[in-house]
Each structure stands twice: as structure tokens, then as C-alpha cells.
Design an enzyme around this catalytic site. Structure first.
Site, PDB file in Angstrom:
ATOM      1  N   ASP A  96       0.835  -1.198   0.000  1.00 48.46           N
ATOM      2  CA  ASP A  96       0.000   0.000   0.000  1.00 48.46           C
ATOM      3  C   ASP A  96       0.872   1.251   0.000  1.00 48.46           C
ATOM      4  O   ASP A  96       1.665   1.462   0.923  1.00 48.46           O
ATOM      5  CB  ASP A  96      -0.899  -0.016   1.241  1.00 48.46           C
ATOM      6  CG  ASP A  96      -1.957   1.071   1.213  1.00 48.46           C
ATOM      7  OD1 ASP A  96      -1.843   2.009   0.391  1.00 48.46           O
ATOM      8  OD2 ASP A  96      -2.901   0.995   2.022  1.00 48.46           O
ATOM      9  N   ASP A 118      -6.459   7.242  -9.276  1.00 46.61           N
ATOM     10  CA  ASP A 118      -7.901   7.359  -9.063  1.00 46.61           C
ATOM     11  C   ASP A 118      -8.226   8.832  -8.789  1.00 46.61           C
ATOM     12  O   ASP A 118      -7.677   9.428  -7.857  1.00 46.61           O
ATOM     13  CB  ASP A 118      -8.320   6.498  -7.859  1.00 46.61           C
ATOM     14  CG  ASP A 118      -9.828   6.346  -7.737  1.00 46.61           C
ATOM     15  OD1 ASP A 118     -10.562   7.294  -8.110  1.00 46.61           O
ATOM     16  OD2 ASP A 118     -10.270   5.293  -7.262  1.00 46.61           O
ATOM     17  N   ASP A 154      -6.104  11.281 -17.606  1.00 50.54           N
ATOM     18  CA  ASP A 154      -7.075  11.622 -18.641  1.00 50.54           C
ATOM     19  C   ASP A 154      -8.211  12.447 -18.052  1.00 50.54           C
ATOM     20  O   ASP A 154      -9.104  12.882 -18.771  1.00 50.54           O
ATOM     21  CB  ASP A 154      -7.665  10.349 -19.254  1.00 50.54           C
ATOM     22  CG  ASP A 154      -8.501   9.586 -18.226  1.00 50.54           C
ATOM     23  OD1 ASP A 154      -7.950   9.271 -17.147  1.00 50.54           O
ATOM     24  OD2 ASP A 154      -9.686   9.327 -18.479  1.00 50.54           O
ATOM     25  N   THR A 192       1.242   4.176 -20.450  1.00 51.48           N
ATOM     26  CA  THR A 192       0.689   3.182 -19.534  1.00 51.48           C
ATOM     27  C   THR A 192      -0.425   2.448 -20.274  1.00 51.48           C
ATOM     28  O   THR A 192      -0.841   2.855 -21.370  1.00 51.48           O
ATOM     29  CB  THR A 192       0.095   3.842 -18.272  1.00 51.48           C
ATOM     30  OG1 THR A 192      -1.161   4.460 -18.614  1.00 51.48           O
ATOM     31  CG2 THR A 192       1.029   4.886 -17.685  1.00 51.48           C
ATOM     32  N   TYR A 194      -3.613   2.301 -19.401  1.00 56.29           N
ATOM     33  CA  TYR A 194      -4.767   3.209 -19.446  1.00 56.29           C
ATOM     34  C   TYR A 194      -4.567   4.269 -20.531  1.00 56.29           C
ATOM     35  O   TYR A 194      -5.475   4.575 -21.299  1.00 56.29           O
ATOM     36  CB  TYR A 194      -4.952   3.911 -18.098  1.00 56.29           C
ATOM     37  CG  TYR A 194      -5.670   3.096 -17.059  1.00 56.29           C
ATOM     38  CD1 TYR A 194      -7.002   2.702 -17.248  1.00 56.29           C
ATOM     39  CD2 TYR A 194      -5.047   2.744 -15.873  1.00 56.29           C
ATOM     40  CE1 TYR A 194      -7.672   1.960 -16.292  1.00 56.29           C
ATOM     41  CE2 TYR A 194      -5.707   2.001 -14.906  1.00 56.29           C
ATOM     42  CZ  TYR A 194      -7.012   1.610 -15.116  1.00 56.29           C
ATOM     43  OH  TYR A 194      -7.671   0.877 -14.163  1.00 56.29           O
ATOM     44  N   GLU A 195      -3.389   4.827 -20.567  1.00 53.82           N
ATOM     45  CA  GLU A 195      -3.076   5.888 -21.523  1.00 53.82           C
ATOM     46  C   GLU A 195      -3.282   5.411 -22.952  1.00 53.82           C
ATOM     47  O   GLU A 195      -3.871   6.116 -23.782  1.00 53.82           O
ATOM     48  CB  GLU A 195      -1.632   6.333 -21.308  1.00 53.82           C
ATOM     49  CG  GLU A 195      -1.173   7.457 -22.201  1.00 53.82           C
ATOM     50  CD  GLU A 195       0.237   7.912 -21.865  1.00 53.82           C
ATOM     51  OE1 GLU A 195       0.746   8.790 -22.572  1.00 53.82           O
ATOM     52  OE2 GLU A 195       0.820   7.384 -20.894  1.00 53.82           O
TER      53      GLU A 195
END
Length: 214
Positions: A96, A118, A154, A192, A194-195
Site C-alpha cells: 500500500d 484514481d 485523462d 501506460t 490506461y493511456e
């Protein structure tokens, strides 16, 4: 995004203590010992499936990289990708990121990456955003004097919030890009997962780099 639990994830991590650290506190102040040689150290907080940190380690053998991920299955997927590459300048952590001060000594890290964190868009969740002032205080402690934060997202709302938060904290901006993929900064950009997905849909990618005033 939660990934479905994989039975092989925990055993794979246990089989590769040379690459994946599950108890990072024991290395606070001694991370360089985990690498083939002592070099500048950069940390990606929330590495996901590892595409960015693996790509950066391949592109920059002169820098040591650590990727941290809290989700065990996701961390194991990154490990599975990293193992065949045999990169002497890459280490992974399954833990974490909220415990950073236990994992790293003051000034031990040269640069921190926050990629597609997030956004926690609801106002009541502001304190959970990774650019909230309490997190910035922790980053300032583990980063060297004038240490750098690089952020990509984003989410325009999160980006605007981050600009304001870093500015209010007294950080100095080295660069701000409102459409990364249509800028000169994209020439050496490592994407990445996501990117890649968002950019393919035409979604602009926002990026900033900033450092703490030394």
C-alpha cells in the site's frame, strides 16, 4: 479498476523475491542494494500491470526504477511481464502506497510518477486524491531536495485540482501539457495501459512535471 483474483498470483510473487518485494519496510534506506548498481532511483506509485515502469526501465538503463502496486493480482501480472525482460534496474513492490514513509528513507527517491491515479471526483473524497497536501508532504520527505513529481491523467477535473494543490504547496512547475500526445513532449513518452486505451479513443492526455522548492 479491480481485477479478478487469480490463484497463481500470490504463488508467483512468493517464487520471485529477487524481483518482487512484499515487505518493503525492511529496505528503507537500502533500496540501492536491490539493484545491480547504484543509480538515480525513481518510483511509480500505482504501477498497474507494469507497462510504464517496465518500458522506462528498458529505455533508461542508467536509472533504477521501482513500481509499487497494492492489488496482488495486478502486481503479479506486472511481475509476469517483467521477468522475461531480466532488467537489472527494475524492482517491484506489492504493498500500500499509503505507507511510503515506512518504505523509504528521507531523500532516497529522485523522482515520483503518478500515472492515471484514481481521481476520487466526489468532494468528500478529496483527501484520498494522491495530490492532496498530506500526500505531498510524504512525497517531499522521501524525495531528494528539489525532487520531481511527474503526473499523467485523462481526467481534467483531477488535473486541474492537482495543478492547484501543487501550486498551493509551493511547488514549481517544470512543464504542463494539456494534450500530451499532440506535443513535442510525446517524442519520448512511455505509455501506460490506461493511456494507450484512452488515447486510442481520442481522449486528450494531461501531463505535468513539478519539483519541490529546495
Amino acid at each position: 479498476m479491480r481485477v479478478k483474483h487469480k490463484k497463481w498470483a500470490a504463488p508467483l510473487i512468493a517464487e520471485h523475491p529477487e524481483m518482487m518485494v512484499s515487505d518493503p519496510a525492511q529496505y528503507a534506506g537500502h533500496w540501492q542494494e536491490r539493484f545491480a548498481k547504484k543509480q538515480p532511483l525513481r518510483l511509480e506509485l500505482g504501477m498497474g500491470k507494469g507497462q510504464f515502469v517496465i518500458g522506462m526501465a528498458k529505455a533508461h538503463p542508467e536509472i533504477n526504477f521501482i513500481g509499487m502496486e497494492i492489488q496482488t493480482t495486478v502486481a503479479a501480472i506486472a511481475l509476469k511481464k517483467a521477468l522475461p525482460e531480466e532488467l537489472p534496474n527494475l524492482q517491484l513492490i506489492n504493498a500500500d502506497g499509503a505507507d511510503l514513509l515506512e518504505f523509504f528513507a528521507p531523500g532516497e527517491v529522485d523522482e515520483l510518477y503518478l500515472n492515471f491515479s484514481d481521481p476520487w471526483p466526489k468532494k468528500r473524497h478529496t483527501k484520498r486524491r494522491l495530490t492532496y497536501q498530506s500526500f505531498l508532504r510524504e512525497y517531499q520527505q522521501i524525495l531528494r531536495s528539489s525532487g520531481t513529481i511527474e503526473l499523467k491523467t485523462d481526467n481534467m477535473g483531477f488535473f486541474e485540482y492537482s495543478l492547484q494543490s501543487l501550486n498551493n504547496f509551493g511547488m514549481k512547475f517544470d512543464g504542463v501539457w494539456l494534450d500530451l500526445h499532440n506535443s513535442e513532449e510525446n517524442e519520448h513518452n512511455v505509455e501506460t495501459e490506461y493511456e494507450q486505451r484512452f488515447a486510442a479513443k481520442g481522449q486528450p492526455i494531461y501531463k505535468l512535471t513539478a519539483h519541490f522548492a529546495g
